[in-house]
Design a protein around this motif. Structure first.
Motif, PDB file in Angstrom:
ATOM      1  N   GLU A  85       0.840  -1.205   0.000  1.00 55.14           N
ATOM      2  CA  GLU A  85       0.000   0.000   0.000  1.00 55.14           C
ATOM      3  C   GLU A  85       0.873   1.252   0.000  1.00 55.14           C
ATOM      4  O   GLU A  85       0.598   2.220  -0.725  1.00 55.14           O
ATOM      5  N   ASN A  86       1.926   1.256   0.816  1.00 57.54           N
ATOM      6  CA  ASN A  86       2.854   2.392   0.796  1.00 57.54           C
ATOM      7  C   ASN A  86       3.501   2.543  -0.579  1.00 57.54           C
ATOM      8  O   ASN A  86       3.647   3.654  -1.097  1.00 57.54           O
ATOM      9  N   GLN A  87       3.916   1.422  -1.172  1.00 59.60           N
ATOM     10  CA  GLN A  87       4.559   1.463  -2.477  1.00 59.60           C
ATOM     11  C   GLN A  87       3.614   2.036  -3.526  1.00 59.60           C
ATOM     12  O   GLN A  87       3.993   2.888  -4.336  1.00 59.60           O
ATOM     13  N   ALA A  88       2.365   1.584  -3.484  1.00 61.34           N
ATOM     14  CA  ALA A  88       1.397   2.035  -4.485  1.00 61.34           C
ATOM     15  C   ALA A  88       1.055   3.515  -4.316  1.00 61.34           C
ATOM     16  O   ALA A  88       0.890   4.241  -5.305  1.00 61.34           O
ATOM     17  N   ARG A  89       0.946   3.971  -3.070  1.00 62.60           N
ATOM     18  CA  ARG A  89       0.500   5.336  -2.819  1.00 62.60           C
ATOM     19  C   ARG A  89       1.625   6.368  -2.881  1.00 62.60           C
ATOM     20  O   ARG A  89       1.393   7.516  -3.250  1.00 62.60           O
ATOM     21  N   PHE A  90       2.823   5.969  -2.456  1.00 60.89           N
ATOM     22  CA  PHE A  90       3.904   6.951  -2.302  1.00 60.89           C
ATOM     23  C   PHE A  90       5.142   6.648  -3.132  1.00 60.89           C
ATOM     24  O   PHE A  90       6.072   7.455  -3.164  1.00 60.89           O
ATOM     25  N   GLY A  91       5.191   5.480  -3.759  1.00 63.95           N
ATOM     26  CA  GLY A  91       6.353   5.123  -4.558  1.00 63.95           C
ATOM     27  C   GLY A  91       7.530   4.628  -3.750  1.00 63.95           C
ATOM     28  O   GLY A  91       8.624   4.446  -4.292  1.00 63.95           O
ATOM     29  N   VAL A  92       7.319   4.409  -2.460  1.00 59.47           N
ATOM     30  CA  VAL A  92       8.352   3.847  -1.584  1.00 59.47           C
ATOM     31  C   VAL A  92       7.684   2.808  -0.688  1.00 59.47           C
ATOM     32  O   VAL A  92       6.478   2.877  -0.435  1.00 59.47           O
ATOM     33  N   GLY A  93       8.473   1.866  -0.176  1.00 63.34           N
ATOM     34  CA  GLY A  93       7.881   0.728   0.501  1.00 63.34           C
ATOM     35  C   GLY A  93       7.573   0.876   1.963  1.00 63.34           C
ATOM     36  O   GLY A  93       6.722   0.177   2.495  1.00 63.34           O
ATOM     37  N   THR A  94       8.248   1.804   2.659  1.00 62.75           N
ATOM     38  CA  THR A  94       8.092   1.892   4.110  1.00 62.75           C
ATOM     39  C   THR A  94       7.681   3.292   4.540  1.00 62.75           C
ATOM     40  O   THR A  94       7.955   4.280   3.838  1.00 62.75           O
ATOM     41  N   PRO A  95       7.051   3.420   5.703  1.00 61.86           N
ATOM     42  CA  PRO A  95       6.744   4.749   6.231  1.00 61.86           C
ATOM     43  C   PRO A  95       7.980   5.631   6.365  1.00 61.86           C
ATOM     44  O   PRO A  95       7.929   6.827   6.063  1.00 61.86           O
ATOM     45  N   ALA A  96       9.072   5.068   6.841  1.00 65.14           N
ATOM     46  CA  ALA A  96      10.286   5.865   7.035  1.00 65.14           C
ATOM     47  C   ALA A  96      10.781   6.453   5.714  1.00 65.14           C
ATOM     48  O   ALA A  96      11.208   7.613   5.645  1.00 65.14           O
ATOM     49  N   LYS A  97      10.734   5.649   4.657  1.00 57.24           N
ATOM     50  CA  LYS A  97      11.192   6.145   3.356  1.00 57.24           C
ATOM     51  C   LYS A  97      10.238   7.206   2.800  1.00 57.24           C
ATOM     52  O   LYS A  97      10.672   8.146   2.136  1.00 57.24           O
ATOM     53  N   MET A  98       8.951   7.042   3.072  1.00 67.09           N
ATOM     54  CA  MET A  98       8.000   8.063   2.628  1.00 67.09           C
ATOM     55  C   MET A  98       8.301   9.386   3.313  1.00 67.09           C
ATOM     56  O   MET A  98       8.298  10.454   2.680  1.00 67.09           O
ATOM     57  N   ILE A  99       8.554   9.345   4.613  1.00 65.98           N
ATOM     58  CA  ILE A  99       8.854  10.570   5.362  1.00 65.98           C
ATOM     59  C   ILE A  99      10.132  11.214   4.840  1.00 65.98           C
ATOM     60  O   ILE A  99      10.213  12.440   4.668  1.00 65.98           O
ATOM     61  N   ALA A 100      11.143  10.407   4.565  1.00 73.01           N
ATOM     62  CA  ALA A 100      12.400  10.943   4.037  1.00 73.01           C
ATOM     63  C   ALA A 100      12.192  11.575   2.659  1.00 73.01           C
ATOM     64  O   ALA A 100      12.834  12.584   2.325  1.00 73.01           O
ATOM     65  N   LYS A 101      11.287  11.010   1.858  1.00 74.29           N
ATOM     66  CA  LYS A 101      11.070  11.508   0.499  1.00 74.29           C
ATOM     67  C   LYS A 101      10.251  12.790   0.481  1.00 74.29           C
ATOM     68  O   LYS A 101      10.593  13.755  -0.210  1.00 74.29           O
ATOM     69  N   TYR A 102       9.146  12.819   1.258  1.00 70.88           N
ATOM     70  CA  TYR A 102       8.209  13.933   1.161  1.00 70.88           C
ATOM     71  C   TYR A 102       8.253  14.894   2.344  1.00 70.88           C
ATOM     72  O   TYR A 102       7.709  15.988   2.271  1.00 70.88           O
ATOM     73  N   ARG A 103       8.838  14.479   3.450  1.00 70.93           N
ATOM     74  CA  ARG A 103       8.957  15.298   4.667  1.00 70.93           C
ATOM     75  C   ARG A 103       7.628  15.946   5.081  1.00 70.93           C
ATOM     76  O   ARG A 103       7.520  17.180   5.174  1.00 70.93           O
ATOM     77  N   PRO A 104       6.611  15.124   5.330  1.00 69.94           N
ATOM     78  CA  PRO A 104       5.318  15.683   5.755  1.00 69.94           C
ATOM     79  C   PRO A 104       5.417  16.300   7.146  1.00 69.94           C
ATOM     80  O   PRO A 104       6.294  15.962   7.942  1.00 69.94           O
ATOM     81  N   GLY A 105       4.466  17.192   7.432  1.00 73.39           N
ATOM     82  CA  GLY A 105       4.443  17.815   8.753  1.00 73.39           C
ATOM     83  C   GLY A 105       3.947  16.892   9.837  1.00 73.39           C
ATOM     84  O   GLY A 105       4.232  17.097  11.015  1.00 73.39           O
ATOM     85  N   GLY A 106       3.190  15.871   9.444  1.00 68.97           N
ATOM     86  CA  GLY A 106       2.668  14.941  10.435  1.00 68.97           C
ATOM     87  C   GLY A 106       2.082  13.719   9.775  1.00 68.97           C
ATOM     88  O   GLY A 106       2.033  13.603   8.537  1.00 68.97           O
ATOM     89  N   VAL A 107       1.616  12.796  10.598  1.00 68.64           N
ATOM     90  CA  VAL A 107       0.915  11.607  10.136  1.00 68.64           C
ATOM     91  C   VAL A 107      -0.241  11.348  11.094  1.00 68.64           C
ATOM     92  O   VAL A 107      -0.255  11.836  12.228  1.00 68.64           O
ATOM     93  N   ILE A 108      -1.212  10.582  10.638  1.00 75.46           N
ATOM     94  CA  ILE A 108      -2.337  10.201  11.486  1.00 75.46           C
ATOM     95  C   ILE A 108      -2.436   8.683  11.500  1.00 75.46           C
ATOM     96  O   ILE A 108      -2.271   8.037  10.456  1.00 75.46           O
ATOM     97  N   LEU A 109      -2.663   8.115  12.669  1.00 74.05           N
ATOM     98  CA  LEU A 109      -2.673   6.662  12.837  1.00 74.05           C
ATOM     99  C   LEU A 109      -4.104   6.116  12.777  1.00 74.05           C
ATOM    100  O   LEU A 109      -5.028   6.723  13.319  1.00 74.05           O
ATOM    101  N   PHE A 110      -4.244   4.945  12.175  1.00 73.48           N
ATOM    102  CA  PHE A 110      -5.532   4.258  12.106  1.00 73.48           C
ATOM    103  C   PHE A 110      -5.334   2.754  12.216  1.00 73.48           C
ATOM    104  O   PHE A 110      -4.370   2.209  11.661  1.00 73.48           O
TER     105      PHE A 110
END
Length: 432
Positions: A85-110
């Motif tokens: 799901e991370n790969q499909a949505r963000f082009g990277v496989g893990t949450p950590a890599k997504m954060i490193a790529k896009y540097r979002p201000g925050g995340v929300i947990l579900f």
């Protein structure tokens, strides 16, 4: 909705609220509350510059600033979890890599994103997410209203929902409940709760608010909302009042449709505004927008999330709010019907939003906002306003210059403690 959105458009009002609406005293009180909040412009959350805000802002690239506006859902139980799901949505496989790529201000947990399994897992996840964002710590949010919307159940103490607390008539219990929940969230490494619900449940057929609201009388709901904000702040957690300008008089669920509420300006001031004004008076950190159309407040036909007359004109200028404005979840149909997922993000910022919550196509939304900044459609000054507010929020909650590190052993002692369960029992015993 994400953090709990509301429904649609009938203007029916229960007998209790019709009586309130007809009362000159209640109208005057609501107006006074709004005027008081208006006079606090410049003193709400984010009005002064805590240490580190301007220095941090000055060092940020345009790409980093745009990233700060986003709060996505990431998938998996750990920061290094590889997810399709991370790969499909963000082009990277893990949450950590997504954060490193896009540097979002925050995340929300579900839980549906597999973020919530047990106490130690959530602590490891939040610590890992923060470690992935070394320059600017993340806002880590949860949608923990209690009652019907309880995303961290069964890890946290089972607190009564807002309608139960409202039935006690005792705002001090709303404060106690919020402090318990906030303390438990903070122990997990979560620094923002998308609560309290500030809607007044004016329509008994409302399919999405209902018991999530403290009640149907704005005079009684407002002090409950204010007390809850105090309780979250007692615990060191940010609070988000929702769903502005009010989602209480609807019969359509904005997750699946676009509600229309036909309140006049005077009705809005009397029925919908007082709880938001009360929250602003307590320096609430964030206000979440509603995906509802209020044609008598803005005739454009756009939902409030995309309405400058509502988010900037009413919330900022009329009520004097200078904190962070978040959209409700951008994956909800109520905001996706008219514009594409990229344009929606741009229009939300132009309307006055600072946080773009849960965009369904993150790369498209990010690129659209970045392109709008580069073209001048969103000015750099406007971008800086939002980023500055976000940095001030982080500073106010003590997480701008150093990310919080949650302790799993401490969290296990805090969550569902005997003391916290006692508060839940106290509230239940006083409910009517």
């Amino acid at each position: 909705m994400v953090a709990g959105c509301a429904g649609s458009g009938s203007a029916s009002v229960p007998a209790e609220s019709r009586a309130s609406a007809a009362s000159p005293a209640s109208s005057e009180a609501a107006g006074n509350t709004a005027r008081t909040a208006e006079s606090t412009a410049g003193t709400t959350a984010g009005s002064t510059a805590p240490a580190g805000v301007e220095e941090t802002l000055a060092k940020m690239s345009v790409e980093e600033k745009v990233g700060q506006l986003f709060m996505p859902v990431l998938y998996g139980q750990a920061a290094d979890t590889v997810s399709g799901e991370n790969q499909a949505r963000f082009g990277v496989g893990t949450p950590a890599k997504m954060i490193a790529k896009y540097r979002p201000g925050g995340v929300i947990l579900f839980p549906w994103a597999q973020n919530v399994k047990n106490v130690r897992q959530v602590v490891a996840l939040t610590n890992g997410l923060q470690k992935a964002s070394p320059r600017i710590p993340l806002l880590i949010g949860a949608d923990q209203e209690n009652g019907r919307v309880s995303r961290l159940a069964p890890l946290v103490t089972k607190m009564p929902g807002a309608s139960v607390i409202g039935s006690t008539g005792d705002p001090s219990l709303a404060r106690k409940a919020a402090k318990v929940t906030g303390t438990e969230l903070r122990a997990l490494g979560i620094t923002l709760d998308f609560a309290p619900v500030a809607d007044v449940n004016l329509n008994p057929r409302n399919p999405v608010i209902g018991p999530r609201a403290y009640g149907s009388d704005p005079r009684k709901v407002a002090p409950m909302v204010a007390a809850a904000v105090k309780g979250f702040h007692d615990a060191g957690v940010g609070a988000a009042a929702k769903h502005f300008p009010g989602h209480g008089d609807t019969t359509v669920d904005s997750h699946s449709g676009l509600p229309v509420i036909k309140h006049s300006r005077s009705q809005w001031e009397r029925l919908d505004a007082p709880p938001f004004a009360a929250a602003i008076g307590e320096k609430v950190d964030m206000v979440m927008s509603a995906h509802v159309v209020m044609p008598r407040l803005d005739p454009s036909g756009d939902p409030a999330t995309l309405s400058k007359p509502i988010l900037t004109g009413l919330l900022r200028q009329k009520l004097g709010f200078d904190g962070v404005v978040s959209t409700d979840a951008l994956d909800m149909e109520g905001v996706r019907k008219k514009y594409g997922d990229g344009e929606v993000a741009v229009r939300a910022v132009l309307a006055g939003a600072d946080v773009l919550l849960m965009p369904p196509d993150y790369p498209k939304a990010y690129e659209a906002v970045l392109s709008a900044v580069r073209s001048g459609r969103i000015s750099e000054e406007r971008l800086d306003q939002s980023v500055r507010r976000l940095l001030k929020l982080k500073a106010a909650r003590g997480i701008l210059q150093r990310a919080p590190v949650a302790d799993p052993a401490k969290a296990e002692k805090v969550l569902r403690s005997a003391e916290h369960r006692k508060v839940a029992s106290l509230i239940t015993g006083k409910a009517r």
